[in-house]
Design an enzyme around this catalytic site. Structure first.
Site, short mmCIF file in Angstrom:
data_model
loop_
_atom_site.label_atom_id
_atom_site.label_comp_id
_atom_site.label_asym_id
_atom_site.label_seq_id
_atom_site.Cartn_x
_atom_site.Cartn_y
_atom_site.Cartn_z
N ALA A 216 -75.95 19.07 -114.73
CA ALA A 216 -77.21 18.97 -114.22
C ALA A 216 -77.40 18.54 -112.77
O ALA A 216 -76.34 18.01 -112.43
CB ALA A 216 -78.00 18.06 -115.28
N GLY B 188 -74.19 19.72 -118.31
CA GLY B 188 -74.99 20.90 -118.53
C GLY B 188 -74.37 22.16 -118.25
O GLY B 188 -74.87 23.11 -118.89
N GLU C 234 -72.74 22.89 -121.44
CA GLU C 234 -73.60 23.47 -122.43
C GLU C 234 -74.57 24.58 -122.02
O GLU C 234 -74.83 25.17 -123.09
CB GLU C 234 -74.69 22.01 -122.23
CG GLU C 234 -74.28 20.84 -122.64
CD GLU C 234 -74.98 19.35 -122.63
OE1 GLU C 234 -75.36 19.38 -121.36
OE2 GLU C 234 -75.34 18.93 -123.55
N GLU D 132 -70.58 13.11 -118.92
CA GLU D 132 -72.00 12.55 -118.88
C GLU D 132 -71.43 11.04 -119.11
O GLU D 132 -72.16 10.19 -118.39
CB GLU D 132 -72.86 12.96 -120.00
CG GLU D 132 -73.72 14.22 -119.56
CD GLU D 132 -73.09 15.47 -119.67
OE1 GLU D 132 -71.62 15.31 -120.20
OE2 GLU D 132 -73.48 16.64 -119.98
C1 3H9 Z 1 -75.70 16.18 -117.03
O1 3H9 Z 1 -75.21 17.47 -116.94
C2 3H9 Z 1 -76.54 16.03 -117.85
C3 3H9 Z 1 -76.80 17.14 -119.00
O2 3H9 Z 1 -75.86 17.05 -120.27
C4 3H9 Z 1 -78.26 16.99 -119.55
C5 3H9 Z 1 -79.34 17.53 -119.06
C6 3H9 Z 1 -80.62 17.62 -119.76
N1 3H9 Z 1 -75.71 16.96 -109.03
O3 3H9 Z 1 -67.47 15.27 -105.94
P1 3H9 Z 1 -67.55 15.92 -104.78
C7 3H9 Z 1 -72.40 16.47 -105.06
S1 3H9 Z 1 -75.16 15.09 -116.06
C8 3H9 Z 1 -75.97 16.85 -107.67
O4 3H9 Z 1 -67.12 15.41 -103.49
P2 3H9 Z 1 -65.33 17.60 -105.63
C9 3H9 Z 1 -71.77 15.47 -104.67
O5 3H9 Z 1 -72.76 14.36 -104.53
C10 3H9 Z 1 -74.03 15.96 -114.85
N2 3H9 Z 1 -75.04 16.75 -106.85
O6 3H9 Z 1 -66.78 17.31 -104.96
C11 3H9 Z 1 -71.30 15.71 -103.17
O7 3H9 Z 1 -72.42 15.66 -102.45
P3 3H9 Z 1 -72.14 15.25 -100.81
C12 3H9 Z 1 -72.74 16.04 -115.44
C13 3H9 Z 1 -73.96 16.72 -107.36
O8 3H9 Z 1 -64.90 18.83 -105.34
C14 3H9 Z 1 -70.82 17.62 -103.33
O9 3H9 Z 1 -71.68 17.77 -104.55
N3 3H9 Z 1 -71.70 16.49 -114.70
C15 3H9 Z 1 -73.54 16.96 -108.52
O10 3H9 Z 1 -64.36 16.47 -105.39
C16 3H9 Z 1 -69.44 17.47 -103.61
O11 3H9 Z 1 -68.97 16.72 -104.85
C17 3H9 Z 1 -71.19 15.73 -113.92
O12 3H9 Z 1 -71.07 14.46 -114.12
C18 3H9 Z 1 -74.43 17.07 -109.55
N4 3H9 Z 1 -74.15 17.23 -110.98
O13 3H9 Z 1 -65.69 17.42 -107.20
C19 3H9 Z 1 -70.36 16.37 -112.69
N5 3H9 Z 1 -72.08 16.91 -108.57
O14 3H9 Z 1 -71.10 16.36 -100.24
C20 3H9 Z 1 -70.35 15.46 -111.50
C21 3H9 Z 1 -71.56 16.96 -107.41
O15 3H9 Z 1 -73.49 15.37 -100.21
N6 3H9 Z 1 -69.42 16.07 -110.41
N7 3H9 Z 1 -72.66 16.81 -106.55
O16 3H9 Z 1 -71.44 13.71 -100.97
C22 3H9 Z 1 -68.12 16.03 -110.20
O17 3H9 Z 1 -67.59 15.47 -111.21
C23 3H9 Z 1 -67.70 16.66 -109.12
O18 3H9 Z 1 -68.59 16.53 -108.13
C24 3H9 Z 1 -66.77 17.78 -109.10
C25 3H9 Z 1 -66.45 18.56 -107.85
C26 3H9 Z 1 -65.57 17.69 -110.13
C27 3H9 Z 1 -67.87 19.03 -109.65
#
Ligand code: 3H9
Length: 692
Positions: free
Chosen positions: A65, A104, A107, A127
């Site tokens: 998400a 998400g 999902e 999450e």
């Molecule tokens: C969810 O899904 C809830 C659902 O179950 C239910 C819904 C109803 N959103 O980490 P990075 C940004 S909860 C917005 O440096 P990497 C991050 O801030 C979500 N922004 O890259 C950064 O911005 P900036 C569950 C996001 O290659 C840029 O992207 N998912 C999101 O080292 C690059 O990120 C997670 O918890 C996001 N979801 O790692 C996954 N994700 O460049 C969260 C990232 O401006 N994300 N950004 O600083 C991660 O674990 C890592 O970002 C990922 C990439 C592994 C994907």
């Protein structure tokens, strides 16, 4: 090609329609992505395409998400609406995964009838790390494929699994070489062979005979590690619901718990921290295109606990290390500890025996500093003494090649003064690791007045490369972390004379969520550091404790007594008596000190000091201070760190209490920070304050 929304387009390859998501950087499910999936899949279903591939541009499949939308007004279709279009589609939908299918994102993929992925793809429901649970059916669908035991493991750890494991557990049907071509080929086969439209929600075979013991087992396994966190338990309850309720009721249970977590303070703190950690990597006054110095080798001076731990970080990242000690015996001892640490990790299955050798092979011991000559970076990790450090840096200045980064692991000393011992202060910087350095995530990167942009940017990048979380700080006594810690110490030391016991204070801090309180911490460090029997005058509490043979954990007696076998600590009435007697001599009247007073007097001076650190520009942002405390001292992330926590309590209330203690107790550490007063007057926040 047809644009569906600003981030989703429809493409066509023969009989196969492709719904392509392009929402950089991580294809998060922003409202226009949800709208695009909903409209794109429906349009493809209504077309003459025979199957649909859901695929992403850029570096990853949907990573979850869009966290930035959380807490804001609802916009566009909900995620379940978009998922419904996929799951109920009358044509086969195949999700094609590269990068990470997280939260998400997974999902969504779980609603497709089939999933394929490239070999490097990862699949997870992280999450829990945001204080949440998968709120779009993940807890109900995942166990229907992988079984309850695996699912509960995945949702409570938040750790992803590899494509190979996903294939093994049936989460994906195939590993493909080329994502697009492979997914299209799979879709064509689904059409040719008339493969059934498999809906995960309809499956019960993997959960039918779940042994309820799996839930108690996971609770027992993670209980200690997740103390204080709500989300892990809520995730477990969702999987329990999946195995005990019909699908739709399970979904309702999941939604209810999700909403509760989402609206609570823990998830708010953890989501804030997610962005704080990423923000901390950015240095506003250093241009993005600043050239980085290539670091392919590192020298470390000192093979003690710190030096050895630092060396492990570099070796773990595949960077060769030269570690220098003054004599062979100390060197052998230090390298022996490093090997033992690796072997312990291997015995627990963390790395293979082969990896132990590979990493040890990257560490070369020496007793000659001249061996630093070829190193791209040298880190000094000897004990804290300014004269010693200056003489070492003067030597390094002669030995190290031009352009090499010269870093000091000092935990408090003035980097500018250390740099002044060299003819190249622009190459000098602080890298303050936290003990044990191979485990603790934090590095305070200390920017000297003369540190060049390249040296700062490279040190931040190297920290990330070796698996650390870096926060850039300025020069002051104790930098950010230890300077704030010292404020807590002043009050804790005072309160034990006023009548609180060391155990009471430690319990308050522990129950707040910290790993241990100040007195348990002293016992761990050793009470006799810097103390000598010859010069002891029996005047201070430390003198008295050390004189009575209390040296801390190392000899089983400190503020507490320690069980020689289990190392479990017990409060010691003898210590309480020593403190009481000394208080009497000092004319301090003892009284009952409440837990609330302990909490305020330990934590508010830290908040106040944090505000002073910010107003002096020692930290760039309030959120950087939280990053320091969470990663260097185990401040509970579910309260967001001292700055976020103070904002949550209310800065006006915090200031009022600080003013109260300033007037009743006195002391510079209680003098209210000007910034705090300003933020209260203007309605600002500490966590959002930035000097950048
Ligand atoms: C969810 O899904 C809830 C659902 O179950 C239910 C819904 C109803 N959103 O980490 P990075 C940004 S909860 C917005 O440096 P990497 C991050 O801030 C979500 N922004 O890259 C950064 O911005 P900036 C569950 C996001 O290659 C840029 O992207 N998912 C999101 O080292 C690059 O990120 C997670 O918890 C996001 N979801 O790692 C996954 N994700 O460049 C969260 C990232 O401006 N994300 N950004 O600083 C991660 O674990 C890592 O970002 C990922 C990439 C592994 C994907």
């Amino acid at each position: 090609m047809t644009a569906v929304t600003e981030s989703v387009r429809l493409e066509r390859e023969g009989d196969i329609a492709l719904v392509v998501i392009d929402n950089a950087p991580v294809n998060a499910l922003s409202f226009h992505v949800r709208q695009g999936i909903l409209d794109g899949v429906k349009a493809a279903e209504a077309s003459d395409a025979k199957a649909i591939v859901l695929i992403c541009d850029g570096r990853t499949f949907i990573a979850g998400a869009d966290i930035t939308e959380f807490g804001g007004p609802a916009k566009g279709p909900s995620l379940p609406e978009a998922q419904g279009a996929i799951e109920n589609c009358s044509k086969p939908v195949i999700a094609a995964v590269h990068g990470t299918a997280l939260g998400g994102g997974l999902e969504v993929a779980l609603c497709a009838h089939y999933r394929v992925g490239v070999a490097g793809a990862k699949f997870g429901l992280p999450e829990v790390k945001l204080g949440l649970l998968p709120g779009a059916g993940g807890t109900q669908r995942l166990p229907r494929i992988v079984g309850a035991a695996k699912a509960v493991d995945m949702v409570t750890s938040g750790e992803p699994i590899s494509a190979a494991e996903a294939l093994e557990v049936g989460l994906i049907s195939e590993i493909v070489d080329d994502l697009r071509a492979g997914a299209i080929a799979f879709a064509q086969r689904a059409v040719a062979e008339n493969l059934p439209l498999l809906r995960v929600r309809d499956r019960d075979d993997m959960i039918a005979n779940t042994d309820p013991a799996v839930f108690d087992a996971i609770r027992a396994k993670i209980g200690r590690k997740t103390r204080g966190f709500l989300a892990p338990e809520y995730n477990i309850r969702c999987i329990e619901a999946a195995v005990s309720l019909p699908f739709d009721e399970g979904i309702a249970a999941e939604r209810e718990l999700f909403v509760e977590l989402m609206s609570g303070p823990q998830s708010a703190a953890q989501r804030y921290y997610f962005f704080a950690e990423r923000q901390a990597q950015k240095v506003p006054d250093i241009p993005k295109d600043t050239p980085l110095i290539e670091v392919n080798s590192c020298g470390i001076l000192g093979a003690g606990t710190m030096g050895g731990g630092i060396a492990m970080n570099f070796a773990n990242a595949g960077i060769p290390v030269t570690i220098v000690e003054r004599d062979q015996e100390s060197l052998d001892r230090g390298l022996g500890v490093v090997r033992k640490n690796y072997e312990r990790t291997a015995s627990r299955g963390g790395i293979t025996a082969e990896e132990v050798e590979t990493r040890m092979g990257l560490i070369t011991g020496s007793t000659d500093k001249a061996d630093f000559a070829d190193c791209d970076m040298v880190i000094e990790a000897v004990f804290e003494n300014m004269d010693l450090k200056k003489s070492i840096f003067a030597e390094l200045d002669i030995i190290a090649k031009p352009g090499a980064i010269l870093a000091s692991n000092t935990s408090a000393l003035d980097i500018n003064e250390i740099a002044s011992a060299t003819a190249r202060p622009e190459s000098v910087i602080g890298m303050h690791f936290f003990s044990p350095a191979n485990v603790m995530k934090l590095v305070e990167v200390v920017r000297g007045d003369a540190s060049s942009d390249s040296v700062v940017a490279t040190t931040m990048a190297v920290s990330k490369r070796i698996g650390k979380i870096a926060a850039l700080v300025g020069v002051c006594n104790g930098f950010v972390g230890n300077r704030m810690l010292a404020m807590r110490r002043i009050e804790a030391d005072k309160m034990i004379f006023e009548g609180a016991t060391p155990a009471q204070i430690d319990d308050v801090i522990y129950n707040f969520g910290m790993p241990m309180g100040p007195f348990a911490m002293s016992d761990l460090a050793g009470l006799d550091i810097g103390w000598s029997a010859d010069t002891s005058k029996g005047e201070t509490l430390r003198d008295r404790l050390c004189e009575s043979g209390r040296r801390g954990q190392k000899n089983g007696r400190g503020y507490y007594t320690y069980d020689p076998e289990t190392r479990a600590k017990t409060p010691d009435p003898e210590v309480v008596e020593i403190i009481r007697a000394l208080a009497e001599e000092k004319g301090i009247e003892q009284r009952e000190v409440t837990d609330q007073e302990i909490l305020e007097r330990c934590l508010y001076p830290m908040v106040n000091e944090g505000a002073k650190i910010l107003e002096e520009g020692i930290a760039i942002r309030g959120s950087d201070i939280d990053v320091v405390w969470i990663n260097g001292y185990g401040w509970p992330v579910y309260t967001g760190g001292p700055m976020h926590w103070a904002d949550h309590v209310g800065l006006a209330e915090v200031l009022e209490r600080i003013e109260h203690y300033h007037s009743t107790l006195g002391g510079e550490h209680w003098r209210p920070a000007e910034l705090l007063k300003k933020l209260v007057a203007e309605g600002g926040s500490l966590q959002g304050h930035t000097n950048g």
